[in-house]
Design an enzyme around this catalytic site. Structure first.
Site, PDB file in Angstrom:
ATOM      1  N   HIS A 122      44.604  37.186  36.939  1.00 43.42           N
ATOM      2  CA  HIS A 122      43.968  38.451  36.545  1.00 43.42           C
ATOM      3  C   HIS A 122      44.430  38.922  35.166  1.00 43.42           C
ATOM      4  O   HIS A 122      44.385  40.113  34.870  1.00 43.42           O
ATOM      5  CB  HIS A 122      44.260  39.536  37.588  1.00 43.42           C
ATOM      6  CG  HIS A 122      43.559  39.294  38.890  1.00 43.42           C
ATOM      7  ND1 HIS A 122      44.062  39.663  40.113  1.00 43.42           N
ATOM      8  CD2 HIS A 122      42.364  38.692  39.156  1.00 43.42           C
ATOM      9  CE1 HIS A 122      43.215  39.314  41.073  1.00 43.42           C
ATOM     10  NE2 HIS A 122      42.187  38.718  40.523  1.00 43.42           N
ATOM     11  N   GLY A 191      53.520  37.564  49.179  1.00 38.81           N
ATOM     12  CA  GLY A 191      53.200  38.964  48.891  1.00 38.81           C
ATOM     13  C   GLY A 191      51.767  39.255  48.493  1.00 38.81           C
ATOM     14  O   GLY A 191      51.536  39.990  47.543  1.00 38.81           O
TER      15      GLY A 191
HETATM   16  P1  NAD Z   1      48.060  44.003  47.616  1.00 40.95           P
HETATM   17  O1  NAD Z   1      48.493  45.252  46.933  1.00 40.95           O
HETATM   18  O2  NAD Z   1      46.705  43.982  48.190  1.00 40.95           O
HETATM   19  O3  NAD Z   1      49.079  43.623  48.786  1.00 40.95           O
HETATM   20  C1  NAD Z   1      50.452  43.479  48.610  1.00 40.95           C
HETATM   21  C2  NAD Z   1      51.029  42.577  49.683  1.00 40.95           C
HETATM   22  O4  NAD Z   1      52.426  42.459  49.456  1.00 40.95           O
HETATM   23  C3  NAD Z   1      50.864  43.128  51.115  1.00 40.95           C
HETATM   24  O5  NAD Z   1      50.427  42.074  51.955  1.00 40.95           O
HETATM   25  C4  NAD Z   1      52.281  43.569  51.492  1.00 40.95           C
HETATM   26  O6  NAD Z   1      52.539  43.448  52.878  1.00 40.95           O
HETATM   27  C5  NAD Z   1      53.117  42.609  50.686  1.00 40.95           C
HETATM   28  N1  NAD Z   1      54.472  43.085  50.371  1.00 40.95           N
HETATM   29  C6  NAD Z   1      54.901  44.368  50.239  1.00 40.95           C
HETATM   30  N2  NAD Z   1      56.214  44.370  49.938  1.00 40.95           N
HETATM   31  C7  NAD Z   1      56.624  43.087  49.884  1.00 40.95           C
HETATM   32  C8  NAD Z   1      57.851  42.442  49.592  1.00 40.95           C
HETATM   33  N3  NAD Z   1      58.966  43.143  49.309  1.00 40.95           N
HETATM   34  N4  NAD Z   1      57.903  41.087  49.624  1.00 40.95           N
HETATM   35  C9  NAD Z   1      56.786  40.356  49.903  1.00 40.95           C
HETATM   36  N5  NAD Z   1      55.595  40.905  50.172  1.00 40.95           N
HETATM   37  C10 NAD Z   1      55.508  42.255  50.156  1.00 40.95           C
HETATM   38  O7  NAD Z   1      48.318  42.852  46.582  1.00 40.95           O
HETATM   39  P2  NAD Z   1      47.442  41.592  46.193  1.00 40.95           P
HETATM   40  O8  NAD Z   1      47.004  40.877  47.410  1.00 40.95           O
HETATM   41  O9  NAD Z   1      48.248  40.872  45.172  1.00 40.95           O
HETATM   42  O10 NAD Z   1      46.137  42.185  45.494  1.00 40.95           O
HETATM   43  C11 NAD Z   1      46.195  43.285  44.626  1.00 40.95           C
HETATM   44  C12 NAD Z   1      45.677  43.074  43.227  1.00 40.95           C
HETATM   45  O11 NAD Z   1      46.349  44.081  42.516  1.00 40.95           O
HETATM   46  C13 NAD Z   1      46.057  41.792  42.586  1.00 40.95           C
HETATM   47  O12 NAD Z   1      44.889  41.205  42.177  1.00 40.95           O
HETATM   48  C14 NAD Z   1      46.874  42.171  41.346  1.00 40.95           C
HETATM   49  O13 NAD Z   1      46.163  41.858  40.160  1.00 40.95           O
HETATM   50  C15 NAD Z   1      46.948  43.642  41.324  1.00 40.95           C
HETATM   51  N6  NAD Z   1      48.296  44.229  41.256  1.00 40.95           N
HETATM   52  C16 NAD Z   1      49.240  43.686  40.480  1.00 40.95           C
HETATM   53  C17 NAD Z   1      50.494  44.246  40.421  1.00 40.95           C
HETATM   54  C18 NAD Z   1      51.528  43.602  39.553  1.00 40.95           C
HETATM   55  O14 NAD Z   1      51.173  43.026  38.521  1.00 40.95           O
HETATM   56  N7  NAD Z   1      52.788  43.642  39.942  1.00 40.95           N
HETATM   57  C19 NAD Z   1      50.788  45.384  41.168  1.00 40.95           C
HETATM   58  C20 NAD Z   1      49.775  45.942  41.953  1.00 40.95           C
HETATM   59  C21 NAD Z   1      48.532  45.333  41.992  1.00 40.95           C
END
Ligand code: NAD
Length: 268
Positions: A122, A191
């Site tokens: 992304h 995650g």
């Molecule tokens: P999501 O937000 O839909 O889900 C997050 C997942 O992480 C959940 O299944 C949750 O149970 C799990 N989780 C929570 N805490 C955790 C931990 N400590 N260790 C392991 N797993 C954990 O995320 P997604 O499926 O990646 O989709 C969201 C979209 O949002 C992605 O396409 C991404 O581009 C974007 N996003 C990116 C960031 C980032 O760059 N860090 C942050 C938020 C969203």
């Protein structure tokens, strides 16, 4: 769960025997770095309207969009550092037991941890792209005190170089994900809920091609009941530390120089 847990041992064995392992990561791997996920408890969408990342809204109201984007993605998340899960993946890559990392994240933390075979499905928030001439700038070279930021070459509007709702996936990342789904024999899914299209398709595609799916998540995702072979229920850092101990420690115990002679070395 510890490194001696049967599931951790099974996961380590699958990775050790694999010819090509792909890590497939989502927002959850960065939660312990202080970046909340989008969905679920404490997720960004409980505080902000998802239209913030809609391309039409951005083009219509660039100043308003940028004010919130800066607050979330640059003032706050910009300070996040990689955690142990990111560092262990980088170490696995260095040791030749991880072929590539495909991440849905836009936070650049895999690269900051030292991973080099990373594909940002992304895009990446640490770059800004000019919507007029296509020039790309590292965020550190752009003054975000003056909003909306503009291109120093042509004066066009700058946008974070990550994929907004309504935009297409970067071609290189898309090809890398298709290739990973066909050449991998292990997918390490960390995650991600598996809700975001089309990113969510690749573990399913890989499964059709016969991979072993190892999944790390504190709660079940869409993948868990459907395709996950080994579910390591827990946080990314704890599970990755257990996995790293199971992967690396036996060889270190046998080998005083610390060179892991038990591991088959492979990668890209
Ligand atoms: P999501 O937000 O839909 O889900 C997050 C997942 O992480 C959940 O299944 C949750 O149970 C799990 N989780 C929570 N805490 C955790 C931990 N400590 N260790 C392991 N797993 C954990 O995320 P997604 O499926 O990646 O989709 C969201 C979209 O949002 C992605 O396409 C991404 O581009 C974007 N996003 C990116 C960031 C980032 O760059 N860090 C942050 C938020 C969203």
């Amino acid at each position: 769960m510890s490194r001696n847990d049967p599931d951790i041992q099974r996961a380590a064995t699958a990775i050790r025997k694999s010819n090509f392992t792909t890590a497939y990561t989502g927002a959850g791997i960065s939660v312990e770095s202080g970046i909340p996920s989008f969905r679920g408890e404490g997720g960004l969408w409980t505080k902000y309207d998802p239209k913030l990342l809609d391309i039409d809204h951005f083009l219509l109201e660039p100043l308003r969009s940028w004010k919130t984007i800066k607050e979330i993605f640059y003032d706050h998340f910009g300070k996040a550092r990689p955690n142990r899960a990111h560092f262990i993946l980088a170490e696995m890559e260095k040791k030749g037991i991880l072929g590539r990392t495909i991440t849905q994240n836009i936070d650049n933390l895999h690269q900051e941890a030292g991973s080099t075979h990373v594909f940002d499905f992304h895009g990446n928030s640490r770059r800004l792209v000019c919507l007029s001439c296509g020039a790309i700038f590292p965020v550190g070279e752009v003054n975000l005190d003056v909003l909306p930021p503009t291109c120093r070459l042509c004066g066009g509007l700058l946008k974070p170089d990550y994929v907004f709702f309504g935009e297409s996936i970067p071609h290189i990342a898309l090809s890398a994900a298709y290739e990973a789904a066909s050449i991998s024999d292990v997918f390490l899914v960390i995650g991600t809920t598996g809700e975001v299209m089309p990113a969510n398709q690749f573990p399913f595609l890989a499964k059709e091609n016969g991979v072993t799916i190892i999944e790390i998540n504190p709660v079940e995702s869409h993948y868990t009941p459907a395709i996950t072979d080994i579910f390591l229920k827990g946080k990314a850092t704890e599970m990755m530390e257990n996995l790293a101990e199971a992967l690396f420690a036996p060889a270190l115990e046998n080998n005083q120089d610390g060179v892991n002679q038990d591991l088959e070395i492979h990668g890209e």
